[in-house]
Design an enzyme around this catalytic site. Structure first.
Site, PDB file in Angstrom:
ATOM      1  N   GLU A   1      48.215  94.343  99.940  1.00  0.00           N
ATOM      2  CA  GLU A   1      49.137  93.639  99.060  1.00  0.00           C
ATOM      3  C   GLU A   1      48.486  93.540  97.683  1.00  0.00           C
ATOM      4  O   GLU A   1      47.365  93.034  97.554  1.00  0.00           O
ATOM      5  CB  GLU A   1      49.406  92.253  99.645  1.00  0.00           C
ATOM      6  CG  GLU A   1      50.592  91.535  99.066  1.00  0.00           C
ATOM      7  CD  GLU A   1      50.832  90.212  99.765  1.00  0.00           C
ATOM      8  OE1 GLU A   1      51.200  89.252  99.067  1.00  0.00           O
ATOM      9  OE2 GLU A   1      50.628  90.128 100.999  1.00  0.00           O
TER      10      GLU A   1
ATOM     11  N   ASP B   1      50.788  80.278  94.232  1.00  0.00           N
ATOM     12  CA  ASP B   1      49.374  80.568  94.474  1.00  0.00           C
ATOM     13  C   ASP B   1      48.495  79.351  94.218  1.00  0.00           C
ATOM     14  O   ASP B   1      48.718  78.584  93.281  1.00  0.00           O
ATOM     15  CB  ASP B   1      48.913  81.728  93.597  1.00  0.00           C
ATOM     16  CG  ASP B   1      49.585  83.028  93.984  1.00  0.00           C
ATOM     17  OD1 ASP B   1      49.575  83.341  95.186  1.00  0.00           O
ATOM     18  OD2 ASP B   1      50.131  83.712  93.096  1.00  0.00           O
TER      19      ASP B   1
ATOM     20  N   TYR C   1      57.973  88.270 105.857  1.00  0.00           N
ATOM     21  CA  TYR C   1      56.756  87.550 105.508  1.00  0.00           C
ATOM     22  C   TYR C   1      56.952  86.090 105.901  1.00  0.00           C
ATOM     23  O   TYR C   1      57.721  85.360 105.277  1.00  0.00           O
ATOM     24  CB  TYR C   1      56.502  87.685 104.002  1.00  0.00           C
ATOM     25  CG  TYR C   1      55.152  87.206 103.502  1.00  0.00           C
ATOM     26  CD1 TYR C   1      54.596  86.013 103.927  1.00  0.00           C
ATOM     27  CD2 TYR C   1      54.434  87.961 102.580  1.00  0.00           C
ATOM     28  CE1 TYR C   1      53.358  85.572 103.464  1.00  0.00           C
ATOM     29  CE2 TYR C   1      53.203  87.536 102.093  1.00  0.00           C
ATOM     30  CZ  TYR C   1      52.681  86.343 102.539  1.00  0.00           C
ATOM     31  OH  TYR C   1      51.461  85.910 102.068  1.00  0.00           O
TER      32      TYR C   1
END
Length: 275
Positions: free
Chosen positions: A56, A67, A181
């Site tokens: 990724e 993040d 995901y």
């Protein structure tokens, strides 16, 4: 309904091959351009040799909402070098020219795609050998245009589902491509010591809702985590733990005489996760 995907995709081939031998894909994440584009290129090639099945590739972004601090710092380091989407695609293309054979999945926020131009983005991504795209801040309800553009180039727009998505899982995965995901926990990415016991039930819910492969990420950081989730998922994504090792190896990576040693240390960690 979105158009049919234009052509075969390396992601599909990889998951199919691994399933046939009873294996789960190890999927490392790195931030492109951290600390330099040259180091990223070497990491891509050597992580594949260390056992990565899919990689990724994070596009550095100034406001990475999904993040945690480790990847935020990695993006900041790359942005100080003015690394752009064009640079990221160039790195991927160079890796292909040097023999890279595993799928690459781009992880990017939507604003850089919008600035680059959607059609140009997916066209250039295909030329660079990109198999999939993840856009964490693109809601499912607004993803139709991007999915159709990606489909035209044979690239999978990969959806994310979280434990809070229960009521929407069916709708989200129905338009899924490549793999689903699964976000292992609430909040941003980052190393975690343990996971909520409800995660396994969430994985089961997603499994009942789709025939696509399922990969899990966010917080997976040790070989023990990988072993646990590899029994339940088709892929296991390790991000912050790898990016943190890049950060710890910066004194080596930023010295041309010792960069190879720094890359070796990072790839040894990937090898431990794999085996």
């Amino acid at each position: 309904m979105s158009q049919t995907v234009a052509s075969s995709n390396l992601l599909d081939d990889t998951f199919r091959t691994l399933k046939a031998i009873g294996k789960s894909a190890l999927m490392p994440f790195i931030t492109l351009g951290d600390p330099t584009c040259e180091i990223t290129l070497e990491l891509l090639l050597q992580m594949e040799q260390a056992g990565a099945d899919i990689i990724e590739l994070g596009i550095p972004y100034s406001d990475p909402l999904a993040d945690g601090p480790v990847i935020e710092r990695a993006s900041a380091r790359a942005l100080r070098n003015q690394v752009s989407i064009a640079d990221a695609l160039r790195i991927a293309a160079q890796a292909r020219k040097r023999g890279a054979g595993i799928p690459y999945v781009l992880f990017t926020y939507y604003n850089p795609v919008l600035q680059f131009g959607l059609d140009s983005f997916v066209q250039e991504a295909r030329k660079a050998g990109i198999s999939g795209i993840i856009i964490p801040d693109l809601p499912y309800e607004e993803s139709h245009e991007v999915r159709e553009a990606a489909d035209r180039e044979g690239i999978h727009l990969i959806p994310l589902v979280a434990p809070t998505s229960d009521a929407r899982v069916g709708a989200i995965v129905a338009e899924g491509r490549g793999f689903i995901y699964c976000v292992s926990s609430l909040g941003v990415t980052g190393v975690r010591d343990s996971f909520d016991t409800q995660v396994d039930g969430f994985i089961d819910l997603v499994r009942r809702s789709t025939e696509l492969p399922i990969a899990i990420g966010f917080g997976i950081s040790t070989a023990a985590h990988v072993r646990h989730f590899a029994k339940r998922c088709d892929g296991v994504i390790v991000g912050s733990a790898i990016v943190r090792r890049i950060e710890e190896a910066l004194p080596l990576l930023e010295d041309s005489n010792s960069a190879a040693e720094g890359i070796l240390q990072i790839c040894d960690f990937v090898r431990q996760l794999k085996h």
